[in-house]
Design an enzyme around this catalytic site. Structure first.
Site, PDB file in Angstrom:
ATOM      1  CD  GLU A  41     -34.598 -14.099  24.690  1.00 25.45           C
ATOM      2  OE1 GLU A  41     -35.703 -14.657  24.483  1.00 25.45           O
ATOM      3  OE2 GLU A  41     -34.387 -12.902  24.496  1.00 25.45           O
ATOM      4  CB  CYS A  49     -39.198 -13.626  24.282  1.00 25.27           C
ATOM      5  SG  CYS A  49     -38.139 -12.810  25.488  1.00 25.27           S
TER       6      CYS A  49
END
Length: 288
Positions: A17, A51
């Protein structure tokens, strides 16, 4: 992925990720107070160092002036300072290297007259003042600015398909936000956007384990979503094939949380076990 190909057995799963150029679209029907609340949270909470944080905001031009005025007012109410203090809304960025890179980006925009609004950062520490920068579209962003910097573009109602195409063409696909009060538009945009997590009428940070499993696609990651029903088994020696049918997950009253799995695009099958690969791809709805 290359290191795994050289050192791991065939079929070893890659679970990753990363960040992305996360966007939000706010159309002319959106409730501006709710949109501004979620824009501020998504772009500036945790000093923009998530993020999943909002990086590029698209506002329909019919409401842009009013919404940006409200956004500037909400920004002015933020307090920068020591994260230990309960009164602090925005703390420092992680280190000097991050501070310099973000500062250089803001300075470049300032020299070009594209800074729409900025707060004042404390004199000491690695603080970056929350800043709003004008862009033509997300295509102006070459990389993710990992800090409290929001890029804003406006669009005409007739340009919504172009906006979606520009967002998808970045190659990233971590989070996406949408503010609208038209159900048909929700369905159309949600089905068209290539992103791992899509949030409607809320901010796009702070996914809740079990309700909003988290993960991206494209350049923003691969593998099962963290906090979802397919995550833990994927770390085992044997993995149960996930179902392609949508799953409704538990969440707060009045909130809908739905997990959907989509097959990848066209897949090229090579090697001595092509038949087995084709069967596996077909089983998951892919196109070998």
């Amino acid at each position: 992925n290359t290191a795994m190909a050289e050192n791991c057995a065939p079929g070893t799963p890659l679970i990753a990720e990363t960040g992305g150029l996360n966007a939000m679209i706010v159309d002319s029907t959106a409730l501006p107070e709710a949109a501004v609340r979620d824009i501020v949270n998504g772009a500036f909470r945790s000093a923009g160092q998530r993020c999943s944080a909002l990086r590029c905001l698209y506002v329909q031009e019919d409401i842009a002036d009013k919404l940006l005025e409200m956004l500037q007012g909400a920004m002015d109410a933020l307090t920068l300072g020591d994260p230990w203090a309960l009164s602090t809304d925005v703390g420092p960025v992680i280190d000097d290297l991050a501070h310099k890179g973000i500062s250089d980006h803001i300075a470049q925009a300032q020299s070009e007259g594209r800074v729409l609004h900025a707060l004042t950062a404390p004199a000491s520490g690695h603080f970056i003042a929350p800043t709003v920068i004008k862009v033509r579209s997300i295509t102006d962003l070459e990389l993710e600015i990992f800090g409290p910097v929001l890029h804003v573009a406006t669009f005409k109602a007739s340009e919504i398909d172009d906006v979606i195409a520009d967002i998808n063409n970045t190659g990233y696909g971590l989070t996406f936000g949408l503010h609208t009060r038209i159900d048909d538009r929700v369905e159309t945009i949600v089905n068209a956007i290539d992103a791992g997590n899509i949030y409607v009428n809320r901010d796009q940070i702070g996914a809740i384990v079990g309700s909003q499993p988290f993960g991206g696609e494209g350049l923003s990651g691969t593998g099962p979503k963290a906090g979802g029903p397919n995550y833990l088994p994927r770390f085992g020696l044997t993995s149960v094939a996930p179902t392609l049918s949508a799953q409704d997950l538990p969440g707060p009253t009045g909130e809908s949380n739905r997990l959907k799995l989509h097959p990848r695009g066209d897949i090229l099958c090579l090697g001595p076990d092509v038949d087995a690969q084709v069967q596996a791809v077909n089983a998951l709805g892919g196109n070998p």
